[in-house]
Motif scaffolding. Structure first.
Motif, PDB file in Angstrom:
ATOM      1  N   ASN A  38       0.814  -1.228   0.000  1.00  0.00           N
ATOM      2  CA  ASN A  38       0.000   0.000   0.000  1.00  0.00           C
ATOM      3  C   ASN A  38       0.842   1.270   0.000  1.00  0.00           C
ATOM      4  O   ASN A  38       0.395   2.317  -0.468  1.00  0.00           O
ATOM      5  N   LYS A  39       2.068   1.198   0.503  1.00  0.00           N
ATOM      6  CA  LYS A  39       2.901   2.392   0.510  1.00  0.00           C
ATOM      7  C   LYS A  39       3.332   2.796  -0.905  1.00  0.00           C
ATOM      8  O   LYS A  39       3.652   3.962  -1.132  1.00  0.00           O
ATOM      9  N   LYS A  42       0.229   4.773  -2.085  1.00  0.00           N
ATOM     10  CA  LYS A  42       0.212   6.054  -1.387  1.00  0.00           C
ATOM     11  C   LYS A  42       1.308   6.975  -1.944  1.00  0.00           C
ATOM     12  O   LYS A  42       1.065   8.171  -2.193  1.00  0.00           O
ATOM     13  N   ASN A  67       7.922   0.203   5.278  1.00  0.00           N
ATOM     14  CA  ASN A  67       7.593   0.062   3.860  1.00  0.00           C
ATOM     15  C   ASN A  67       7.417   1.423   3.212  1.00  0.00           C
ATOM     16  O   ASN A  67       7.669   1.591   2.011  1.00  0.00           O
ATOM     17  N   ALA A 173      -5.203  -4.525   7.276  1.00  0.00           N
ATOM     18  CA  ALA A 173      -4.331  -4.129   8.386  1.00  0.00           C
ATOM     19  C   ALA A 173      -4.314  -2.609   8.471  1.00  0.00           C
ATOM     20  O   ALA A 173      -4.068  -1.929   7.475  1.00  0.00           O
ATOM     21  N   SER A 174      -4.557  -2.082   9.678  1.00  0.00           N
ATOM     22  CA  SER A 174      -4.670  -0.632   9.831  1.00  0.00           C
ATOM     23  C   SER A 174      -3.611  -0.111  10.793  1.00  0.00           C
ATOM     24  O   SER A 174      -3.446  -0.632  11.895  1.00  0.00           O
ATOM     25  N   GLY A 175      -2.880   0.919  10.353  1.00  0.00           N
ATOM     26  CA  GLY A 175      -1.812   1.490  11.170  1.00  0.00           C
ATOM     27  C   GLY A 175      -2.077   2.947  11.482  1.00  0.00           C
ATOM     28  O   GLY A 175      -2.679   3.294  12.490  1.00  0.00           O
ATOM     29  N   THR A 176      -1.647   3.832  10.548  1.00  0.00           N
ATOM     30  CA  THR A 176      -1.801   5.271  10.769  1.00  0.00           C
ATOM     31  C   THR A 176      -3.238   5.752  10.591  1.00  0.00           C
ATOM     32  O   THR A 176      -3.577   6.858  11.014  1.00  0.00           O
ATOM     33  N   GLY A 177      -4.064   4.949   9.906  1.00  0.00           N
ATOM     34  CA  GLY A 177      -5.446   5.345   9.665  1.00  0.00           C
ATOM     35  C   GLY A 177      -5.697   5.870   8.258  1.00  0.00           C
ATOM     36  O   GLY A 177      -6.843   5.991   7.829  1.00  0.00           O
ATOM     37  N   THR A 178      -4.624   6.167   7.536  1.00  0.00           N
ATOM     38  CA  THR A 178      -4.758   6.750   6.194  1.00  0.00           C
ATOM     39  C   THR A 178      -5.465   5.805   5.218  1.00  0.00           C
ATOM     40  O   THR A 178      -6.402   6.201   4.522  1.00  0.00           O
ATOM     41  N   THR A 179      -4.987   4.570   5.176  1.00  0.00           N
ATOM     42  CA  THR A 179      -5.557   3.594   4.254  1.00  0.00           C
ATOM     43  C   THR A 179      -7.015   3.320   4.622  1.00  0.00           C
ATOM     44  O   THR A 179      -7.890   3.304   3.758  1.00  0.00           O
ATOM     45  N   TYR A 270       1.914  -7.005   9.658  1.00  0.00           N
ATOM     46  CA  TYR A 270       0.691  -6.369   9.160  1.00  0.00           C
ATOM     47  C   TYR A 270      -0.406  -7.359   8.744  1.00  0.00           C
ATOM     48  O   TYR A 270      -1.424  -7.492   9.416  1.00  0.00           O
ATOM     49  N   THR A 298      -2.237  -5.830   1.938  1.00  0.00           N
ATOM     50  CA  THR A 298      -1.527  -4.545   1.820  1.00  0.00           C
ATOM     51  C   THR A 298      -0.015  -4.661   1.638  1.00  0.00           C
ATOM     52  O   THR A 298       0.673  -3.643   1.597  1.00  0.00           O
ATOM     53  N   GLY A 299       0.514  -5.888   1.554  1.00  0.00           N
ATOM     54  CA  GLY A 299       1.964  -6.027   1.323  1.00  0.00           C
ATOM     55  C   GLY A 299       2.650  -6.719   2.484  1.00  0.00           C
ATOM     56  O   GLY A 299       2.089  -7.606   3.120  1.00  0.00           O
ATOM     57  N   GLY A 300       3.885  -6.344   2.749  1.00  0.00           N
ATOM     58  CA  GLY A 300       4.580  -6.856   3.933  1.00  0.00           C
ATOM     59  C   GLY A 300       5.546  -8.015   3.695  1.00  0.00           C
ATOM     60  O   GLY A 300       6.107  -8.533   4.659  1.00  0.00           O
TER      61      GLY A 300
HETATM   62  C1  LIG Z   1       1.779   0.701   6.409  1.00  0.00           C
HETATM   63  C2  LIG Z   1       1.157  -0.611   6.195  1.00  0.00           C
HETATM   64  C3  LIG Z   1      -0.174  -0.849   6.560  1.00  0.00           C
HETATM   65  C4  LIG Z   1      -1.044   0.177   7.248  1.00  0.00           C
HETATM   66  O1  LIG Z   1      -1.284   1.302   6.436  1.00  0.00           O
HETATM   67  P1  LIG Z   1      -1.814   2.643   7.108  1.00  0.00           P
HETATM   68  O2  LIG Z   1      -2.191   3.520   5.982  1.00  0.00           O
HETATM   69  O3  LIG Z   1      -0.671   3.219   7.904  1.00  0.00           O
HETATM   70  O4  LIG Z   1      -2.922   2.297   8.008  1.00  0.00           O
HETATM   71  C5  LIG Z   1      -0.719  -2.101   6.294  1.00  0.00           C
HETATM   72  N1  LIG Z   1       0.021  -3.062   5.690  1.00  0.00           N
HETATM   73  C6  LIG Z   1       1.296  -2.867   5.317  1.00  0.00           C
HETATM   74  C7  LIG Z   1       2.027  -3.975   4.660  1.00  0.00           C
HETATM   75  C8  LIG Z   1       1.921  -1.626   5.551  1.00  0.00           C
HETATM   76  O5  LIG Z   1       3.191  -1.431   5.167  1.00  0.00           O
END
Ligand SMILES: *Cc1c(COP(=O)(O)O)cnc(C)c1O
Length: 310
Positions: A38-39, A42, A67, A173-179, A270, A298-300
Motif C-alpha cells: 500500500n505504501k 500512497k 515500507n 491491516a490498519s496502522g496510521t489510519g490513512t488507508t 501487518y 496490503t503487502g509486507g
Molecule cells: C503501512 C502498512 C499498513 C497500514 O497502512 P496505514 O495507511 O498506515 O494504516 C498495512 N500493511 C502494510 C504492509 C503496511 O506497510
C-alpha cells in the motif's frame, strides 16, 4: 502521475472453502514497485503532489523496516528527486529487508531517536533549502490526505473489477489510519452497508479509531463529500499481539495455514494480523457464512523476510 495502476483482484477458492464465505483478495502486495504494498500506491499520490508543487527533494521518516520509506525512496529515484530518510532506531548491525533496499538506493539516511524525529526532519528540510533545493515534507507512514485519496480511489477500482459483487465486509491491516479512511469512505460511498474493519497492527482502539475518523473527515472535506461518510468507523485492537512487530503462536500458525492452503503469503507485522482478525470474525459469526468478504492484502513480504519468525 501513474494513478491508473491496478492490481489483481480474485476470489480465492481455497480460502473461501476453508472459511465458508466468498473471499476476494485485492493484491496490493503486487503493486508495481519493488517490494509492493500500500505504501507504493500512497507514494504515487503523495509524490504527485510533490511534483505539482515543483519540489525537487523529499524528507520523510520511519522505522528500520518501514515500507513507506522504501516505497518513497524508490519513487524518488524514478522521478529524479533527492531524498533523505530519517530512521528512528539504532543503526543496525545487519542489513535486511526494506533497510537493505534503502541502502542500495544510495539515498541519504539519518538515524536518530524517536523523540528527536521532528527536529531532525526540520534540520534536513533546512539543509535541502541551503543546498538550493525545494524540499517536500512527508509524515511517517505517508500519513496525509493524498494517502487516503489513493485508497478512496481503490474502492472504485475494486468495484469495477468485481462486477456486481456487493461486499458485506472489507478487512485490512490498519496502522496510521490513512488507508482505512480511504477504504471506509470509498466503499461506503458505493454501499452504506459495507463494513470496513481495520485490524490494528499496533494502536489501541481509542487512538486508532480517532485517527481514522480524523483522516476520514479531512478526506470528505477535500472531496466535498458528506461528512456522514466518515461515521461508523470500525477499528479493532484485539489482534495486535501486544504491539507493533509483536506476534503470537496463533499469528504464526495463521501465516503457515494460509500459505499451505492457498499460496497466499502473509507477514507477521501487518497482513497476518488482519487475516487473523477476519478468521475470528467468521468463527464468532459476526461475519455470516456465505458473506462476500474482501481482504485487502496490503503487502509486507519484506517484513516477513526480514523477521526471524517461522
Ligand atoms: C503501512 C502498512 C499498513 C497500514 O497502512 P496505514 O495507511 O498506515 O494504516 C498495512 N500493511 C502494510 C504492509 C503496511 O506497510
Amino acid at each position: 502521475m501513474t494513478n491508473k495502476i491496478s492490481t489483481p483482484l480474485y476470489k480465492d477458492e481455497q480460502l473461501s472453502r476453508a472459511l465458508g464465505v466468498n473471499l476476494y483478495i485485492k493484491r496490493e502486495d503486487l503493486f508495481p514497485i519493488a517490494g509492493g504494498g500500500n505504501k507504493g500506491r500512497k507514494a504515487d499520490y503523495i509524490l504527485g503532489k510533490c511534483l505539482n508543487e515543483q519540489c525537487t527533494a523529499v524528507v520523510t521518516c520511519g522505522g528500520l523496516q518501514s515500507n513507506h520509506t522504501r516505497a518513497t525512496a524508490i519513487k524518488c529515484k524514478e522521478l529524479g528527486l533527492k531524498c533523505t530518510i530519517i530512521i528512528h532506531s539504532e543503526q543496525p548491525v545487519d542489513t535486511r529487508g526494506n533497510y537493505k533496499i534503502l541502502k542500495l538506493l544510495g539515498v541519504r539516511i539519518v538515524f536518530c531517536s524517536l523523540s528527536d524525529v521532528a527536529e531532525v526532519m526540520d534540520n534536513e528540510m533546512a539543509k535541502f533549502v541551503r543546498e538550493g533545493e525545494k524540499p517536500f515534507y512527508i509524515w511517517g507512514g505517508g500519513h496525509c490526505v493524498e494517502g487516503s485519496l489513493a485508497y478512496y480511489d481503490l474502492a472504485t477500482e475494486v468495484i469495477s473489477q468485481a462486477d456486481n459483487v456487493e461486499f458485506d465486509f472489507v478487512f485490512h491491516a490498519s496502522g496510521t489510519g490513512t488507508t482505512q479512511a480511504g477504504l471506509h469512505c470509498g466503499f461506503r460511498s458505493y454501499n452504506r452497508d459495507t463494513r470496513v474493519i481495520g485490524i490494528s497492527v499496533a494502536r489501541d482502539t481509542e487512538r486508532g479509531r480517532s485517527a481514522v475518523i480524523d483522516s476520514s473527515i479531512e478526506l470528505c472535506s477535500e472531496l466535498g463529500l458528506p461528512n456522514a461518510l466518515s461515521e461508523s468507523v470500525e477499528f479493532d485492537d484485539n489482534f495486535t499481539c501486544g504491539g507493533y512487530e509483536k506476534y503470537s503462536d496463533e499469528l504464526l500458525a495463521c501465516i503457515s495455514e494460509v500459505s499451505i492452503s492457498s499460496g497466499l503469503i502473509l507477514d507477521p507485522t501487518y497482513t497476518a494480523k488482519a487475516f487473523l482478525g477476519l478468521k475470528h470474525y467468521v468463527d464468532s459469526g459476526t461475519v455470516e457464512k456465505k458473506s462476500n468478504v474482501l481482504f485487502i492484502h496490503t503487502g509486507g513480504l519484506l517484513n516477513f523476510l526480514s523477521s526471524d519468525v517461522i
